[in-house]
Each structure stands twice: as structure tokens, then as C-alpha cells.
Design an enzyme around this catalytic site. Structure first.
Site, PDB file in Angstrom:
ATOM      1  N   ARG A 181     -28.965 -49.470   9.340  1.00 35.70           N
ATOM      2  CA  ARG A 181     -28.564 -49.381  10.750  1.00 35.70           C
ATOM      3  C   ARG A 181     -27.973 -48.012  11.084  1.00 35.70           C
ATOM      4  NH1 ARG A 181     -23.859 -52.009  13.933  1.00 35.70           N
ATOM      5  NH2 ARG A 181     -24.759 -52.278  16.028  1.00 35.70           N
ATOM      6  N   HIS A 227     -29.127 -45.630  14.269  1.00 35.58           N
ATOM      7  CA  HIS A 227     -28.200 -45.146  15.304  1.00 35.58           C
ATOM      8  C   HIS A 227     -28.089 -43.622  15.294  1.00 35.58           C
ATOM      9  CE1 HIS A 227     -25.886 -49.171  16.054  1.00 35.58           C
ATOM     10  NE2 HIS A 227     -27.190 -49.300  16.159  1.00 35.58           N
ATOM     11  N   ASN A 250     -21.182 -48.843  17.844  1.00 40.29           N
ATOM     12  CA  ASN A 250     -20.682 -48.496  16.504  1.00 40.29           C
ATOM     13  C   ASN A 250     -19.254 -48.960  16.236  1.00 40.29           C
ATOM     14  OD1 ASN A 250     -23.114 -47.176  15.874  1.00 40.29           O
ATOM     15  ND2 ASN A 250     -22.412 -45.276  16.844  1.00 40.29           N
ATOM     16  N   PRO A 301     -29.885 -49.184  22.066  1.00 42.75           N
ATOM     17  CA  PRO A 301     -30.128 -50.411  22.832  1.00 42.75           C
ATOM     18  C   PRO A 301     -29.016 -51.442  22.622  1.00 42.75           C
ATOM     19  CG  PRO A 301     -31.685 -50.197  21.003  1.00 42.75           C
ATOM     20  CD  PRO A 301     -30.912 -48.925  21.041  1.00 42.75           C
ATOM     21  N   HIS A 320     -33.813 -56.396  11.353  1.00 49.01           N
ATOM     22  CA  HIS A 320     -32.876 -57.518  11.460  1.00 49.01           C
ATOM     23  C   HIS A 320     -33.217 -58.663  10.503  1.00 49.01           C
ATOM     24  CE1 HIS A 320     -31.192 -56.361  15.721  1.00 49.01           C
ATOM     25  NE2 HIS A 320     -30.925 -55.469  14.794  1.00 49.01           N
TER      26      HIS A 320
HETATM   27  C1  HEM Z   1     -34.115 -53.812  19.770  1.00 48.60           C
HETATM   28  C2  HEM Z   1     -33.092 -53.047  19.652  1.00 48.60           C
HETATM   29  C3  HEM Z   1     -31.888 -53.378  18.834  1.00 48.60           C
HETATM   30  C4  HEM Z   1     -30.728 -53.957  19.256  1.00 48.60           C
HETATM   31  C5  HEM Z   1     -30.379 -54.400  20.669  1.00 48.60           C
HETATM   32  C6  HEM Z   1     -29.887 -54.096  18.096  1.00 48.60           C
HETATM   33  C7  HEM Z   1     -28.610 -54.639  18.120  1.00 48.60           C
HETATM   34  C8  HEM Z   1     -27.869 -54.943  16.998  1.00 48.60           C
HETATM   35  C9  HEM Z   1     -26.601 -55.644  17.021  1.00 48.60           C
HETATM   36  C10 HEM Z   1     -25.853 -56.085  18.263  1.00 48.60           C
HETATM   37  C11 HEM Z   1     -26.211 -55.809  15.731  1.00 48.60           C
HETATM   38  C12 HEM Z   1     -24.944 -56.500  15.244  1.00 48.60           C
HETATM   39  C13 HEM Z   1     -23.761 -55.547  15.351  1.00 48.60           C
HETATM   40  C14 HEM Z   1     -22.433 -56.243  15.226  1.00 48.60           C
HETATM   41  O1  HEM Z   1     -22.251 -57.315  15.826  1.00 48.60           O
HETATM   42  O2  HEM Z   1     -21.542 -55.695  14.539  1.00 48.60           O
HETATM   43  C15 HEM Z   1     -27.222 -55.213  14.890  1.00 48.60           C
HETATM   44  C16 HEM Z   1     -27.182 -55.186  13.513  1.00 48.60           C
HETATM   45  C17 HEM Z   1     -28.128 -54.579  12.731  1.00 48.60           C
HETATM   46  N1  HEM Z   1     -29.205 -53.828  13.182  1.00 48.60           N
HETATM   47 FE1  HEM Z   1     -29.888 -53.739  15.075  1.00 48.60          FE
HETATM   48  N2  HEM Z   1     -30.533 -53.609  16.998  1.00 48.60           N
HETATM   49  C18 HEM Z   1     -31.755 -53.154  17.401  1.00 48.60           C
HETATM   50  C19 HEM Z   1     -32.708 -52.545  16.607  1.00 48.60           C
HETATM   51  C20 HEM Z   1     -32.538 -52.258  15.259  1.00 48.60           C
HETATM   52  C21 HEM Z   1     -33.408 -51.425  14.469  1.00 48.60           C
HETATM   53  C22 HEM Z   1     -34.612 -50.672  15.019  1.00 48.60           C
HETATM   54  C23 HEM Z   1     -32.915 -51.422  13.194  1.00 48.60           C
HETATM   55  C24 HEM Z   1     -33.411 -50.710  11.969  1.00 48.60           C
HETATM   56  C25 HEM Z   1     -34.615 -50.283  11.764  1.00 48.60           C
HETATM   57  C26 HEM Z   1     -31.747 -52.263  13.202  1.00 48.60           C
HETATM   58  C27 HEM Z   1     -31.007 -52.576  12.095  1.00 48.60           C
HETATM   59  C28 HEM Z   1     -29.886 -53.397  12.097  1.00 48.60           C
HETATM   60  C29 HEM Z   1     -29.271 -53.893  10.884  1.00 48.60           C
HETATM   61  C30 HEM Z   1     -29.786 -53.675   9.476  1.00 48.60           C
HETATM   62  C31 HEM Z   1     -28.141 -54.633  11.292  1.00 48.60           C
HETATM   63  C32 HEM Z   1     -27.104 -55.320  10.380  1.00 48.60           C
HETATM   64  C33 HEM Z   1     -26.049 -54.294   9.982  1.00 48.60           C
HETATM   65  C34 HEM Z   1     -24.966 -54.823   9.068  1.00 48.60           C
HETATM   66  O3  HEM Z   1     -25.015 -55.955   8.595  1.00 48.60           O
HETATM   67  O4  HEM Z   1     -24.017 -54.045   8.829  1.00 48.60           O
HETATM   68  N3  HEM Z   1     -31.526 -52.726  14.462  1.00 48.60           N
HETATM   69  N4  HEM Z   1     -28.212 -54.692  15.690  1.00 48.60           N
END
Ligand code: HEM
Ligand SMILES: *[C@@H]1O[C@H](CO)[C@@H](O)[C@H](O)[C@H]1NC(C)=O
Ligand SMILES: *[C@@H]1O[C@H](CO)[C@@H](O)[C@H](O)[C@H]1NC(C)=O
Length: 323
Positions: free
Chosen positions: A65, A69, A97, A166, A196
């Protein structure tokens, strides 16, 4: 052919090639960028990351992630890694973040090991690109050759991060616009958000979806409500897996969940909600290989977003501070 016309033809070809190079700044990234300046780079990064993931399986997700970002905020230039200074407010406190991005200490440990092996040579932006790739591999996903040669930004921007990254409450069309602004198609977005398949989200990120949305399986909504109270302010940081079935394995269960209306975030379920991206989600849910190969291609393209190359930027000594 007269001497005049052949030399002007040569001139035209050379100018055209030059314009092509100028037109795509990423032309300077290459998979062998450090092959002579830091030949053991990848074997230096991998064990540090491996030990961090052994201690905390979620860490692979967190590092992936960070790369996403970083790339969405003025290109893949390590700007996200910078702490705030008196001259700029960095990206760590941007909405997406704050209380959420993690793994900065792991990047620091990798940087320390890399500086020991090859002092002053490898950028933090490239370390993040390699660590994101290795995280995917270590959790069971595909491997690929990472393009390298990025240099590090000397500034960072909280406001650009707020604008470009996003949000989980957004609609499909708004999400498509955010990716399109980075030169990524809707198809590439659907492949990338398969990230995800690993990691966790906080209650505050999915509360609206589990209480207010109708495009969610009701027993799944109840399950998530049990650890995420309706009232905002209570349990905001309680975690749930983005992929309810295999949250530490990089596989295609994320898409299988979407087909079953078990996406955790509103934005996740938008990918399969009767719109233009449904067929792609369904296809990935049935074909992990198709997901893997599209994910790899899209990761390489995301890694090409506006890199600093040549003599722009710098090779930071400490990923948290400009030199
Ligand atoms: C469609 C657009 C996206 C949105 C709206 C989005 C939003 C989010 C949100 C809200 C979280 C949880 C954050 C939290 O509550 O602390 C998250 C976690 C995560 N996102 Fe996304 N995300 C998007 C696209 C992506 C992309 C493109 C990737 C990587 C290629 C990605 C990888 C991750 C990962 C791996 C996590 C888990 C991180 C952790 O456990 O520390 N996301 N994302
Ligand atoms: C992925 O493959 C590269 C060789 O292309 C290798 O150097 C790297 O260590 C691999 N990553 C992992 C985590 O095994
Ligand atoms: C659900 O929707 C209502 C009405 O629009 C709103 O007041 C409330 O804040 C929403 N709840 C959540 C958890 O998003």
C-alpha cells in the site's frame, strides 16, 4: 539518394527517437539499473523484508500500500516516506495515511542494509518498488522484474495526497477518474485493487458500507458489525480483513468475495455492482492466472508514474529526510 536527402532523413530519425525518449520520462527506468553499482541489491532487500513479514504477516500488505500511495502522489519518488519539516507538511498525515499507513520502520531497516552494501547509490523510491514486489511474492503472488532508476523527491505534499489517493466512500465513476488522472485505465484499476486480497482496514473505513449500503450480503454485514459499532467515534480503529477468506495470501479470493457481495469497503463492492467492471471481476474470480498477469502489468505501469530520473531529485541517505 542525394547526400542532402539522406542526411536530412537521418536527422529526422534521430530527432524522432529523441522526442520519443523525452516524451516518456519512464524510458530511463530499467530492470538492470543497479547491476554494476549494487549487484546484490535484491538479495539485500529480501531477507530484511522476510523477517519483518515473519514477525507480522500483515506487513507485506502495508508495504504494498505504501508503494501505491507514493506513486499516486506526484509519482513514485519516495515522497510518502518523508517526515514533515518546517518547509512542507508531508504525506504521512494525509487522510488516507493518518493512523493507517504503516511499515515506515521496515523501509528504514531495508535502507540501512542497502546503505551498508552500496552507500549512496540506491533511492528510497526504488527500495519501495522492490519491497512492494517482494511482499507480493512472499505472500504467494506473482514475481516480476522491477524497473529501477527512480530518484528521491526533495519535497512532499499532503494536499496532493489528499486530492489524488482514492477514497473508500467513492463511486465507481469517481474511482475511475482518480486512476485515469494517473494514466491508468479502469481495467488496470480493477486489476490493481486486487491488492486488497491482503491486509486490513479500520472500522472507520467500512462503517458506511456495512450499515448503510444494500449491495452487501446481510450475514457478512452482521459479522462485520459485531466488531464495528454504528456510532462513529467508537471502535474506529477496530480491524477487519479486506479479504475475509485468505487475508495473508495473495490470491484471487478478493474477486470471489465481490461476486458474493462480500466486499469490505464501499469502493471494493463498486467494482462489482452492476456496472462496466463486473465482467472483469467475474473473470478474475474464475481465473487467478488472468488476475496475476494483469496485476503484474498494471504494477509495472503504476511504477512508471512520473519517476524522477537522471540528475533530478537525489539519492536520499535516510528515507525520512532530504539530504
Ligand atoms: C480503488 C481504489 C482504492 C481505495 C479506495 C483503497 C482504499 C483503502 C482503504 C480505505 C484501506 C484501509 C485503510 C485503513 O482503514 O487503515 C486500504 C487498505 C489497503 N490497500 Fe487500498 N485502496 C484502493 C486501491 C488499492 C491499490 C491499487 C492497492 C495496491 C496495489 C491497494 C492496497 C491496499 C492494501 C495492501 C491495504 C491493506 C494495508 C494494511 O493492511 O496495512 N489499495 N485501501
Ligand atoms: C523475484 O525474482 C527476482 C529475479 O527476477 C529475484 O531476485 C527476487 O528475489 C524474487 N523475489 C522474491 C521475493 O523471491
Ligand atoms: C448512514 O446514512 C445516514 C443517512 O444518510 C447518515 O446520517 C449516517 O451517518 C450514515 N451512517 C454511516 C455509518 O455512514
Amino acid at each position: 539518394m542525394s547526400k542532402y536527402s539522406s542526411s536530412s532523413l537521418t536527422f529526422a530519425i534521430v530527432s524522432f527517437a529523441y522526442l520519443l525518449l523525452l516524451g516518456s520520462s519512464s524510458a530511463q527506468l530499467s530492470t538492470n539499473f543497479y547491476s554494476s553499482s549494487c549487484p546484490n541489491l535484491c538479495s539485500t532487500v529480501k531477507p530484511v523484508l522476510q523477517s519483518a513479514i515473519n514477525k507480522d504477516k500483515r506487513m507485506g500488505a502495508s508495504i504494498l500500500r505504501l508503494f501505491f500511495h507514493d506513486c499516486f502522489t506526484n509519482g513514485c519518488d519516495g515522497s510518502l516516506l518523508l517526515d514533515d519539516t518546517s518547509s512542507f507538511t508531508g504525506e504521512k498525515t494525509a487522510n488516507a495515511n493518518l493512523n493507517s499507513a504503516r511499515g515506515f520502520d521496515v523501509i528504514d531497516n531495508i535502507k540501512t542494509a542497502v546503505e551498508k552494501a552500496c552507500p549512496g547509490v540506491v533511492s528510497c523510491a526504488d527500495i519501495l518498488a522492490i519491497a512492494a514486489r517482494d511482499s507480493v511474492v512472499l505472500l504467494g503472488g506473482p514475481n516480476w522484474s522491477v524497473k529501477l532508476g527512480r530518484r528521491d523527491a526533495r519535497t512532499a505534499s499532503k494536499s496532493v495526497a489528499n486530492n489524488n489517493i482514492p477514497q473508500p466512500t467513492q463511486s465507481l465513476s469517481a474511482l475511475i477518474s482518480k486512476f485515469s488522472a494517473q494514466g491508468l485505465s479502469a481495467k488496470e484499476m480493477v486489476a490493481l485493487v486486487g491488492g486488497h486480497t491482503i491486509g486490513q482496514a479500520r472500522c472507520t473505513s467500512f462503517r458506511g458500507h456495512i450499515y448503510n449500503d444494500t449491495d452487501i450480503d446481510s450475514s457478512f454485514a452482521k459479522l462485520r458489525q459485531a466488531n464495528c459499532p454504528r456510532a462513529s467515534g467508537s471502535g474506529d480503529n477496530n480491524l477487519a480483513p479486506l479479504d475475509l477468506q485468505t487475508p495473508t495470501a495473495f490470491d484471487n479470493y478478493y474477486y470471489k468475495n465481490l461476486v458474493n457481495k462480500k466486499g469490505l469497503l464501499h469502493s471494493d463492492q463498486q467494482m462489482f455492482d452492476g456496472g462496466s467492471t463486473d465482467s472483469q471481476v467475474r473473470s478474475y474470480s474464475n481465473n487467478q492466472q488472468a488476475f496475476f498477469s494483469d496485476f503484474v502489468a498494471a504494477m509495472i505501469k503504476m511504477g512508471d508514474i512520473k519517476p524522477l530520473t537522471g540528475s533530478t531529485g537525489e539519492i536520499r541517505k535516510n528515507c525520512r529526510k532530504i539530504n
